[in-house]
Design an enzyme around this catalytic site. Structure first.
Site, short mmCIF file in Angstrom:
data_model
loop_
_atom_site.label_atom_id
_atom_site.label_comp_id
_atom_site.label_asym_id
_atom_site.label_seq_id
_atom_site.Cartn_x
_atom_site.Cartn_y
_atom_site.Cartn_z
N VAL A 34 1.34 -3.73 3.88
CA VAL A 34 1.34 -5.01 4.59
C VAL A 34 2.61 -5.84 4.35
O VAL A 34 2.80 -6.87 4.98
CB VAL A 34 0.08 -5.85 4.28
CG1 VAL A 34 -1.17 -5.17 4.81
CG2 VAL A 34 -0.05 -6.13 2.79
N TYR A 49 -4.08 3.48 7.73
CA TYR A 49 -5.35 2.76 7.81
C TYR A 49 -6.21 3.32 8.94
O TYR A 49 -6.18 4.52 9.20
CB TYR A 49 -5.15 1.24 8.02
CG TYR A 49 -4.15 0.60 7.11
CD1 TYR A 49 -4.38 0.51 5.74
CD2 TYR A 49 -2.98 0.04 7.61
CE1 TYR A 49 -3.47 -0.12 4.90
CE2 TYR A 49 -2.07 -0.59 6.77
CZ TYR A 49 -2.32 -0.67 5.42
OH TYR A 49 -1.43 -1.27 4.61
N TYR A 54 -3.56 -2.84 -10.42
CA TYR A 54 -3.47 -2.63 -8.97
C TYR A 54 -2.51 -3.65 -8.35
O TYR A 54 -1.66 -3.31 -7.53
CB TYR A 54 -4.86 -2.73 -8.33
CG TYR A 54 -4.82 -2.70 -6.82
CD1 TYR A 54 -4.47 -1.54 -6.14
CD2 TYR A 54 -5.08 -3.85 -6.07
CE1 TYR A 54 -4.38 -1.51 -4.77
CE2 TYR A 54 -5.01 -3.83 -4.69
CZ TYR A 54 -4.65 -2.67 -4.04
OH TYR A 54 -4.56 -2.65 -2.68
N LYS A 99 0.18 3.53 -2.78
CA LYS A 99 -1.04 4.33 -2.93
C LYS A 99 -0.77 5.83 -3.08
O LYS A 99 -1.37 6.47 -3.94
CB LYS A 99 -2.03 4.03 -1.80
CG LYS A 99 -2.70 2.65 -2.00
CD LYS A 99 -3.63 2.27 -0.88
CE LYS A 99 -4.37 0.99 -1.23
NZ LYS A 99 -4.29 -0.07 -0.24
N SER A 118 0.79 -1.24 0.00
CA SER A 118 0.00 0.00 0.00
C SER A 118 0.82 1.28 0.00
O SER A 118 0.26 2.36 -0.16
CB SER A 118 -0.94 0.02 1.20
OG SER A 118 -2.08 -0.71 0.88
N1 GLU Z 1 -1.96 -5.83 -1.98
C1 GLU Z 1 -2.62 -5.54 -0.76
C2 GLU Z 1 -4.10 -5.72 -0.92
O1 GLU Z 1 -4.67 -5.13 -1.79
C3 GLU Z 1 -2.24 -4.20 -0.27
C4 GLU Z 1 -2.75 -4.00 1.08
C5 GLU Z 1 -1.94 -3.10 1.94
O2 GLU Z 1 -0.72 -3.02 1.89
O3 GLU Z 1 -2.62 -2.44 2.72
O4 GLU Z 1 -4.76 -6.42 -0.22
#
Ligand code: GLU
Length: 305
Positions: A259, A241, A189, A64, A61
């Site tokens: 994550v 988050y 993605y 992002k 993430s």
């Molecule tokens: N590839 C992960 C997902 O989409 C990214 C989640 C993350 O790092 O928060 O579930």
């Protein structure tokens, strides 16, 4: 600075035992829960590091904010805000932010999966392959590393275990927030999430955001200063988050976690910080990584509040 980082890293290492590596896909479950590293790049271009800071991991993430930057560069702030919103959802990264009511951009956010999936569809390009290549180009520039690429094993694992993200994408499509083919958008993605980075790369990205869009060494501009204010503000309110409020209290700087164990932190006008600590708390944030940032923030008075 090196001495301080070494001391804090050893002090925080026991916190790795308080978390667990992500296991929502088999490839990530192979991560080393004991690893911990930090890399700092100051706005004047100085580097300092400690621990497992050159170990590769997938950015997840932390991509992002880069997706957001690319979407902003391609479409401008007004258009992007209308499509992905800016309000914190207060829910986990993969939450389905729709019940029986209409789903609109006010219920999503660029730092959670639904918003990130929409942003993939906002990147300009004739094909999704081209969109991804443009995003990878921006990532390499921001990370100060032209060699960065995709971890194919993690990418395949994301793609073959991506039912939840598929559910999110189909919901977005049902509610008219996604127009293109779901599998094509999702591929754009999963691949960015699987980009391999290290603490140095994350520190470099953070340094550009702290330096109002300019590269730390050359001072070359990558994006307008107004975009760093936009991205840093979104990171401050939603980057960790549903743990963003507590992070604001404990550390007090814009940051984004992934994550894979990475955290990219931005100390406006002062420094970018990259962290690696794959043992995560229940919200998906690195336990020892947050502790390390908290201690560094106390020692160097980093909180913006
Ligand atoms: N590839 C992960 C997902 O989409 C990214 C989640 C993350 O790092 O928060 O579930």
């Amino acid at each position: 600075m090196e001495e301080l980082l070494e001391r804090l890293l050893e002090e925080c290492r026991p916190f790795t035992g308080k978390g667990r590596v992500a296991d929502y896909i088999p490839e990530l479950a192979k991560g080393d829960p004991d690893a911990l590293g930090i890399y700092v790049i100051g706005s004047e271009g100085k580097h300092a590091w400690a621990g497992d800071c050159r170990r590769p991991f997938t950015i997840q993430s932390v991509v992002k904010p880069i997706l957001l930057l690319q979407a902003l560069l391609d479409n401008g702030a007004e258009f992007v805000t209308r499509r992905v919103g800016v309000e914190a959802t207060g829910k986990p990264f993969d939450a389905i932010n729709a019940g029986d009511q209409e789903l609109d951009s006010g219920n999503i956010n660029p730092m959670v999966n639904m918003g990130a999936i929409v942003m993939c569809s906002l990147i300009h390009g004739h094909s999704y392959d081209e969109r991804f290549r443009r995003l990878l180009g921006l990532t390499r520039r921001l990370a100060g590393d032209g060699e960065i690429g995709v971890d194919e094993a993690v990418y395949r694992s994301e793609k073959s275990h991506g039912s939840k993200n598929r559910a999110l994408a189909y919901l977005l499509k049902f509610h008219g927030l996604l127009e293109d083919d779901v599998e094509e958008v999702l591929d754009c993605y999963f691949r960015p999430c699987s980009i391999q980075a290290d603490c140095r790369a994350l520190a470099h990205i953070g340094a550009v955001l702290s330096n109002r869009g300019r590269l730390p060494a050359s001072n070359e501009r990558v994006f307008p200063a107004a975009m760093s204010r936009y991205v840093n503000a979104v990171l401050m309110t939603c980057g960790m988050y549903d743990g963003s409020g507590e992070f604001a209290l404990r550390v007090g700087v814009p940051a984004k976690s992934g994550v894979g164990g990475g955290i990219m932190a931005v100390v406006p006008t002062r420094m970018g910080i990259g962290i690696f600590g794959p043992a995560l708390d229940r919200k998906g944030n690195s336990v020892a990584g947050i502790r390390l940032l908290e201690r560094l923030s106390q020692e160097l008075y980093l909180s913006i509040f």
